[in-house]
Enzyme design. Structure first.
Site, PDB file in Angstrom:
ATOM      1  N   ASP A   1       0.931  -1.109   0.067  1.00  0.00           N
ATOM      2  CA  ASP A   1       0.099  -0.137   0.020  1.00  0.00           C
ATOM      3  C   ASP A   1       0.955   1.238   0.093  1.00  0.00           C
ATOM      4  O   ASP A   1       1.793   1.424   1.104  1.00  0.00           O
ATOM      5  CB  ASP A   1      -0.746  -0.178   1.157  1.00  0.00           C
ATOM      6  CG  ASP A   1      -1.815   1.235   1.583  1.00  0.00           C
ATOM      7  OD1 ASP A   1      -1.726   2.115   0.753  1.00  0.00           O
ATOM      8  OD2 ASP A   1      -2.152   1.297   2.788  1.00  0.00           O
TER       9      ASP A   1
ATOM     10  N   ASN B   1      -0.064   4.509  -0.374  1.00  0.00           N
ATOM     11  CA  ASN B   1      -0.931   5.951   0.089  1.00  0.00           C
ATOM     12  C   ASN B   1      -1.652   5.636   1.413  1.00  0.00           C
ATOM     13  O   ASN B   1      -2.331   6.786   1.802  1.00  0.00           O
ATOM     14  CB  ASN B   1      -1.811   6.346  -1.120  1.00  0.00           C
ATOM     15  CG  ASN B   1      -3.161   5.356  -1.369  1.00  0.00           C
ATOM     16  OD1 ASN B   1      -3.080   4.327  -0.655  1.00  0.00           O
ATOM     17  ND2 ASN B   1      -3.777   5.491  -2.321  1.00  0.00           N
TER      18      ASN B   1
ATOM     19  N   ASP C   1      -4.116   3.864   2.464  1.00  0.00           N
ATOM     20  CA  ASP C   1      -5.599   3.676   2.465  1.00  0.00           C
ATOM     21  C   ASP C   1      -6.030   2.256   2.659  1.00  0.00           C
ATOM     22  O   ASP C   1      -7.110   1.955   3.070  1.00  0.00           O
ATOM     23  CB  ASP C   1      -6.352   4.070   0.917  1.00  0.00           C
ATOM     24  CG  ASP C   1      -5.832   3.008  -0.032  1.00  0.00           C
ATOM     25  OD1 ASP C   1      -5.146   2.299   0.224  1.00  0.00           O
ATOM     26  OD2 ASP C   1      -6.412   3.434  -1.363  1.00  0.00           O
TER      27      ASP C   1
ATOM     28  N   ASP D   1      -8.567 -16.035 -16.605  1.00  0.00           N
ATOM     29  CA  ASP D   1      -9.384 -16.762 -15.630  1.00  0.00           C
ATOM     30  C   ASP D   1     -10.465 -17.610 -16.078  1.00  0.00           C
ATOM     31  O   ASP D   1     -11.274 -17.246 -17.010  1.00  0.00           O
ATOM     32  CB  ASP D   1      -9.961 -15.340 -14.791  1.00  0.00           C
ATOM     33  CG  ASP D   1     -10.759 -15.811 -13.585  1.00  0.00           C
ATOM     34  OD1 ASP D   1      -9.998 -16.488 -12.584  1.00  0.00           O
ATOM     35  OD2 ASP D   1     -11.962 -15.673 -13.260  1.00  0.00           O
TER      36      ASP D   1
ATOM     37  N   GLU E   1      -6.200 -20.451 -16.807  1.00  0.00           N
ATOM     38  CA  GLU E   1      -6.842 -21.214 -15.492  1.00  0.00           C
ATOM     39  C   GLU E   1      -8.029 -22.378 -15.986  1.00  0.00           C
ATOM     40  O   GLU E   1      -8.858 -21.789 -16.448  1.00  0.00           O
ATOM     41  CB  GLU E   1      -7.320 -20.472 -14.412  1.00  0.00           C
ATOM     42  CG  GLU E   1      -7.812 -21.190 -13.115  1.00  0.00           C
ATOM     43  CD  GLU E   1      -8.756 -20.115 -12.377  1.00  0.00           C
ATOM     44  OE1 GLU E   1      -8.621 -20.252 -11.075  1.00  0.00           O
ATOM     45  OE2 GLU E   1      -9.584 -19.476 -12.935  1.00  0.00           O
TER      46      GLU E   1
END
Length: 556
Positions: free
Chosen positions: A30, A32, A34, A209, A278
């Protein structure tokens, strides 16, 4: 659909023995504060991936999404979700990765979209709009029930009633993930246009996917039942009613092969690109070979056979043997071997239980990286992270919330990555004042953080780096054929052969000592101690193994 044939761009085939490092963006870094990982955070940590020795980085979905399934419900295939950053941030990431010699593979979810995608919003508005047939719609039966018995992977019927059209729509996963209708050529064309746009942007390939879910039976025939599973199939959870059907008509349809050929023809116009699919099916290895055969469909595929709880020698021997036999007849069928990812319990816990043997954690990458094919390493495998315990009130995964308590979902393998053992949030946030991480950090990961392992030469992280570097110099592992030795209760062994060199790879997949006797006429010329393997001793034609011992040796 256009029938014109475009010229192929050059392809080095790097992917055939490539090592792909999977990043789950929400949980990597992360930048920033948040509480959610993002693209600048990933860019900051690309050096870690490059130092590991990977060839490519695979990013789980980063497209715009309402995040009902954390990005696997796309509402805009052509833009970055603001949660992760901007197109400019992605440009910086791709350029930096290329500077480091890393290719960038993005997750493309083609079988379904979000119910907030403009295509679905239009499709559900009436039965006669221009996109009315872009999704799979069906009338109710006379008694008001869905048109057939198909079930959702995430529980319940795979049909959702829509009050606007007064019809059911198909969703193989969440109700907020309606299935696109691949029998409509316009749908295929629209998705291919998105694939092309990201190739033009500069990505090097795709992880596709649930690619075997793209097509459904146009007649909507019901699946035959199998009865309650007996637990003998390690890839199917007996607690999920989805496992009670033989999925003949709602997935893995032969129509998919034609679409894969269209995808391949497009990606082949760009140099050194790759697609890995996948494939979620009980016939996983067979379909991997089928979907990657002929050099005109997927470059390679992966399935869930080695993502199961079982890791004993007979089971793994059977998985490898199945692929080797079908690949031999599938004309260039190719596998990408995955031992872990964002959809299953972490490798250390799944194979090793609550207290995994240290040798097992070293054996796993040695086995994976010596198989014939490519490899996917999931973030944290290189640290030996165990499955995190996540309290029910902290769960985010809708699959786990629905199936609790027998199945706790996938949050335990998705918790924030541990960079700094001394930081309260394990270094996940890139700023001092930060929000609570989207999933709680796991205290069980603190002593395994990157900084702790960097300072310990014997740590697993250094073993991964050494192993990946050593492998690059072994032509037999990078390019060779694979011949399995006879099945054994404890030891999995095979020979990789290339250019007159024969490399024995042997693994004691048990918690007790074991022996392997080579056949008459076989002689070990050199034990490859520089491989980093350990726990095996050679005396003549007999190899003695410690628990989870590994041997790499050159045969005479």
């Amino acid at each position: 659909m256009s029938s014109s044939i475009q010229p192929k761009a050059p392809n080095s085939g790097w992917w055939r023995s490539g090592v792909i490092y999977q990043v789950y963006p929400r949980s990597y870094q992360d930048s920033n504060g948040d509480g959610i990982g993002d693209l600048p955070g990933i860019t900051r940590r690309l050096d870690h991936i490059a130092r590991l020795g990977a060839d490519a980085v695979w990013l789980s979905p980063i497209f715009k999404s309402p995040m009902k399934d954390f990005g696997y419900d796309v509402s805009d295939y052509n833009d970055i979700d603001p949660m992760f950053g901007t197109l400019s941030d992605f440009r910086v990431l791709v350029d930096r990765a290329h500077e480091l010699g890393l290719k960038v593979i993005i997750d493309q979810v083609l079988s379904h979209s979000s119910d907030q995608h403009p295509w679905f919003v239009e499709s559900r508005s009436s039965r006669d709009n221009p996109k009315a047939d872009w999704y799979v719609w069906a009338d109710a039966r006379d008694d008001g029930n869905p048109p057939n018995n198909w079930l959702s992977v995430f529980g319940g019927s795979s049909w959702q009633w829509d009050t606007r059209r007064k019809q059911y729509y198909l969703h193989n996963f969440l109700a907020s993930q309606p299935d696109l209708n691949f029998h409509n050529p316009q749908v295929q064309d629209a998705l291919l246009a998105s694939v092309k746009a990201w190739l033009e942007f500069g990505v090097d390939g795709y992880r596709l996917d649930a690619i075997n879910f793209c097509f459904h039976d146009a007649q909507l025939r019901s699946n035959p039942g199998t009865g309650e599973p007996d637990g003998s199939n390690p890839t199917v959870s007996a607690s999920n009613p989805y496992a009670w059907q033989q999925h003949l008509y709602d997935r893995s349809r032969p129509d998919a092969l034609g679409f894969l050929q269209r995808l391949r023809a497009l990606t082949d116009q760009y140099p050194d690109t790759m697609m890995v699919g996948e494939i979620g099916d009980e016939s996983g290895m067979l379909m991997v070979a089928q979907y990657s055969s002929g050099g005109d469909k997927l470059h390679m595929g992966y399935c869930f056979d080695l993502l199961a709880d079982r890791c004993d020698a007979p089971y793994v021997h059977g998985v490898v043997d199945k692929f080797e036999r079908v690949a031999a007849t599938a004309d260039q069928g190719w596998a990408c071997w995955a031992l872990s990812n964002h959809d299953c319990k972490r490798l250390a816990t799944r194979w090793g239980g609550p207290n995994p043997h240290p040798n097992l954690l070293r054996l796993a990458p040695a086995l994976q990286l010596s198989l014939r094919g490519a490899s996917c390493i999931y973030q944290g495998d290189e640290l030996g992270l165990p499955e995190a315990e996540v309290a029910y009130e902290d769960l985010q995964d809708p699959y786990g919330i629905t199936m609790w308590p027998e199945f706790k979902g996938r949050d335990g393998c998705r918790t924030p990555f541990p960079w700094d053992s001394s930081a309260p949030d394990l270094g996940f946030a890139g700023v001092a004042d930060h929000a609570k991480p989207w999933l709680p950090v796991s205290e069980s990961h603190r002593t395994l953080a990157v900084n702790a392992q960097e300072s310990d030469p014997s740590a697993l992280l250094h073993h991964y780096r050494h192993l990946l570097g050593w492998r690059r110099g072994q032509a037999a592992l990078m390019k060779g054929d694979l011949t399995l030795l006879p099945i054994d209760d404890q030891v999995l062994a095979y020979v990789r052969s290339h250019g007159g060199e024969r490399l024995l790879c042997a693994f004691n997949l048990s918690a007790t000592p074991a022996t392997l006797d080579l056949s008459a006429g076989e002689t070990i010329a050199e034990v490859l101690h520089d491989s980093g393997a350990r726990g095996a001793a050679v005396q003549g034609r007999r190899v003695s193994f410690e628990p989870y011992g590994v041997l790499f040796a050159r045969l005479a």
